[in-house]
Design a protein around this motif. Structure first.
Motif, PDB file in Angstrom:
ATOM      1  N   MET A   1       0.727  -1.265  -0.088  1.00  0.00           N
ATOM      2  CA  MET A   1      -0.044  -0.018   0.175  1.00  0.00           C
ATOM      3  C   MET A   1       0.887   1.167  -0.032  1.00  0.00           C
ATOM      4  O   MET A   1       1.945   1.317   0.680  1.00  0.00           O
ATOM      5  N   ILE A   2       0.437   2.081  -0.856  1.00  0.00           N
ATOM      6  CA  ILE A   2       1.365   3.349  -0.897  1.00  0.00           C
ATOM      7  C   ILE A   2       0.452   4.464  -0.781  1.00  0.00           C
ATOM      8  O   ILE A   2      -0.411   4.807  -1.885  1.00  0.00           O
ATOM      9  N   THR A   3       0.632   5.435   0.230  1.00  0.00           N
ATOM     10  CA  THR A   3       0.002   6.598   0.270  1.00  0.00           C
ATOM     11  C   THR A   3       0.705   7.726  -0.560  1.00  0.00           C
ATOM     12  O   THR A   3       2.045   7.828  -0.550  1.00  0.00           O
ATOM     13  N   GLY A   4      -0.083   8.613  -1.413  1.00  0.00           N
ATOM     14  CA  GLY A   4       0.589   9.564  -2.226  1.00  0.00           C
ATOM     15  C   GLY A   4       1.062   8.891  -3.198  1.00  0.00           C
ATOM     16  O   GLY A   4       2.099   9.242  -4.083  1.00  0.00           O
ATOM     17  N   GLY A   5       0.479   7.585  -3.698  1.00  0.00           N
ATOM     18  CA  GLY A   5       0.846   6.777  -4.770  1.00  0.00           C
ATOM     19  C   GLY A   5       0.313   7.334  -6.149  1.00  0.00           C
ATOM     20  O   GLY A   5       0.397   6.544  -7.117  1.00  0.00           O
ATOM     21  N   THR A   6      -0.259   8.508  -6.323  1.00  0.00           N
ATOM     22  CA  THR A   6      -1.032   9.027  -7.709  1.00  0.00           C
ATOM     23  C   THR A   6       0.168   9.789  -8.123  1.00  0.00           C
ATOM     24  O   THR A   6      -0.162  10.308  -9.309  1.00  0.00           O
ATOM     25  N   ASP A   7       1.178  10.337  -7.438  1.00  0.00           N
ATOM     26  CA  ASP A   7       1.968  11.167  -8.033  1.00  0.00           C
ATOM     27  C   ASP A   7       3.536  11.047  -7.562  1.00  0.00           C
ATOM     28  O   ASP A   7       3.672  10.385  -6.646  1.00  0.00           O
ATOM     29  N   GLY A   8       4.379  11.549  -8.175  1.00  0.00           N
ATOM     30  CA  GLY A   8       5.803  11.931  -7.775  1.00  0.00           C
ATOM     31  C   GLY A   8       6.314  10.359  -7.425  1.00  0.00           C
ATOM     32  O   GLY A   8       6.245   9.448  -8.183  1.00  0.00           O
ATOM     33  N   ILE A   9       7.265  10.364  -6.557  1.00  0.00           N
ATOM     34  CA  ILE A   9       7.845   9.162  -5.828  1.00  0.00           C
ATOM     35  C   ILE A   9       6.896   8.261  -5.538  1.00  0.00           C
ATOM     36  O   ILE A   9       7.182   7.065  -6.016  1.00  0.00           O
ATOM     37  N   LEU A  57      -6.263  11.900   3.606  1.00  0.00           N
ATOM     38  CA  LEU A  57      -5.552  11.547   4.956  1.00  0.00           C
ATOM     39  C   LEU A  57      -5.073  12.609   5.814  1.00  0.00           C
ATOM     40  O   LEU A  57      -4.577  12.489   6.873  1.00  0.00           O
ATOM     41  N   GLU A  58      -5.497  13.872   5.450  1.00  0.00           N
ATOM     42  CA  GLU A  58      -5.640  15.143   6.259  1.00  0.00           C
ATOM     43  C   GLU A  58      -6.462  14.809   7.366  1.00  0.00           C
ATOM     44  O   GLU A  58      -6.455  15.454   8.364  1.00  0.00           O
ATOM     45  N   LEU A  59      -7.698  14.115   7.108  1.00  0.00           N
ATOM     46  CA  LEU A  59      -8.811  14.110   8.007  1.00  0.00           C
ATOM     47  C   LEU A  59      -8.761  12.640   8.973  1.00  0.00           C
ATOM     48  O   LEU A  59      -8.619  11.627   8.439  1.00  0.00           O
ATOM     49  N   ILE A  60      -9.092  12.854  10.181  1.00  0.00           N
ATOM     50  CA  ILE A  60      -9.049  11.839  10.982  1.00  0.00           C
ATOM     51  C   ILE A  60     -10.098  10.759  10.571  1.00  0.00           C
ATOM     52  O   ILE A  60      -9.673   9.386  10.636  1.00  0.00           O
ATOM     53  N   ASP A  61     -11.233  11.072  10.419  1.00  0.00           N
ATOM     54  CA  ASP A  61     -12.405  10.094   9.862  1.00  0.00           C
ATOM     55  C   ASP A  61     -11.872   9.282   8.593  1.00  0.00           C
ATOM     56  O   ASP A  61     -12.169   8.035   8.360  1.00  0.00           O
ATOM     57  N   GLU A  62     -11.175   9.848   7.738  1.00  0.00           N
ATOM     58  CA  GLU A  62     -10.996   9.281   6.534  1.00  0.00           C
ATOM     59  C   GLU A  62      -9.803   8.066   6.607  1.00  0.00           C
ATOM     60  O   GLU A  62      -9.590   7.332   6.192  1.00  0.00           O
ATOM     61  N   ASN A  63      -8.783   8.526   7.648  1.00  0.00           N
ATOM     62  CA  ASN A  63      -7.762   7.713   8.049  1.00  0.00           C
ATOM     63  C   ASN A  63      -8.429   6.429   8.624  1.00  0.00           C
ATOM     64  O   ASN A  63      -8.111   5.243   8.288  1.00  0.00           O
ATOM     65  N   THR A  64      -9.421   6.693   9.602  1.00  0.00           N
ATOM     66  CA  THR A  64      -9.924   5.562  10.230  1.00  0.00           C
ATOM     67  C   THR A  64     -10.855   4.586   9.133  1.00  0.00           C
ATOM     68  O   THR A  64     -10.808   3.304   9.584  1.00  0.00           O
ATOM     69  N   VAL A  81       3.852   2.172   2.536  1.00  0.00           N
ATOM     70  CA  VAL A  81       4.814   3.290   2.225  1.00  0.00           C
ATOM     71  C   VAL A  81       3.607   4.438   2.421  1.00  0.00           C
ATOM     72  O   VAL A  81       2.832   4.663   1.998  1.00  0.00           O
ATOM     73  N   LEU A  82       4.398   5.349   3.568  1.00  0.00           N
ATOM     74  CA  LEU A  82       3.705   6.563   3.882  1.00  0.00           C
ATOM     75  C   LEU A  82       4.525   7.747   3.281  1.00  0.00           C
ATOM     76  O   LEU A  82       5.171   8.412   3.711  1.00  0.00           O
ATOM     77  N   ASP A  83       3.688   8.012   2.055  1.00  0.00           N
ATOM     78  CA  ASP A  83       4.382   9.062   1.176  1.00  0.00           C
ATOM     79  C   ASP A  83       3.572  10.252   0.922  1.00  0.00           C
ATOM     80  O   ASP A  83       4.147  11.125   0.204  1.00  0.00           O
ATOM     81  N   ALA A  84       2.489  10.280   1.306  1.00  0.00           N
ATOM     82  CA  ALA A  84       1.438  11.293   1.121  1.00  0.00           C
ATOM     83  C   ALA A  84       2.006  12.546   1.836  1.00  0.00           C
ATOM     84  O   ALA A  84       2.463  12.746   3.075  1.00  0.00           O
ATOM     85  N   ARG A  85       2.208  13.482   0.779  1.00  0.00           N
ATOM     86  CA  ARG A  85       2.802  14.887   1.620  1.00  0.00           C
ATOM     87  C   ARG A  85       2.395  16.026   0.685  1.00  0.00           C
ATOM     88  O   ARG A  85       1.849  15.779  -0.708  1.00  0.00           O
ATOM     89  N   CYS A  86       2.330  17.234   1.176  1.00  0.00           N
ATOM     90  CA  CYS A  86       1.685  18.521   0.296  1.00  0.00           C
ATOM     91  C   CYS A  86       2.318  19.508   1.031  1.00  0.00           C
ATOM     92  O   CYS A  86       2.005  20.047   2.131  1.00  0.00           O
TER      93      CYS A  86
END
Length: 156
Positions: A1-9, A57-64, A81-86
């Motif tokens: 599983m890759i967060t931030g997996g739609t762009d960049g690294i 992933l900025e929202l607690i409920d969405e993480n849950t 992989v925890l790669d989501a960032r902005c």
């Protein structure tokens, strides 16, 4: 599983893992980028091994919600992989009241890494990989992110 997996690294890593024959769950906020990533997987014959989950992933409920959905769906998780960032030009707050960069780059990683522990434990050698946030050059260069749930603020 890759967060931030739609762009960049994150996207490059997702497709490198698909090229190796792995199954990959791509997590991102932008459905268009997610569909584009799945179309790319289909072109290389890997569509059956790729899945996209839209999640803010900025929202607690969405993480849950993501933890519950994937915890029920995955028999094991070899790599998280925890790669989501902005990085934003202006300070923004989430609907939860957290500063958005902090919520995404730090707060979301705690519930995900702990909440997906069971599928990680079922893997032979489950790994959590965290990427660092970009430098402040994004702010200096005027880089922006779109997130309908965040509100800008004039506070520094």
């Amino acid at each position: 599983m890759i967060t931030g997996g739609t762009d960049g690294i994150g996207r490059a890593l997702a497709h490198a893992r698909l090229d190796r024959g792995d199954h990959v769950v791509i997590v991102g906020t932008n459905r268009h980028k997610g569909e584009s990533s799945l179309a790319e997987a289909e072109q290389k014959g890997a569509r059956g091994r790729a899945a996209f989950v839209s999640d803010d992933l900025e929202l607690i409920d969405e993480n849950t919600r993501l933890i519950e959905e994937l915890g029920a769906r995955l028999t094991r998780l070899d790599l998280l992989v925890l790669d989501a960032r902005c990085q934003r030009v202006r300070r923004a707050e989430t609907a939860d009241g957290s500063e958005s960069d902090f919520a995404l780059s730090y707060l979301s990683r705690i519930p995900l890494s702990h909440g997906l522990r069971c599928p990680l434990d079922r893997a032979d050698n489950g790994v959590v990989l965290t990427s660092a946030a970009p430098t402040d050059s994004a702010r200096r260069n005027g880089t922006t992110c779109s997130n309908p749930g965040a509100t800008t603020s004039s506070r520094p």
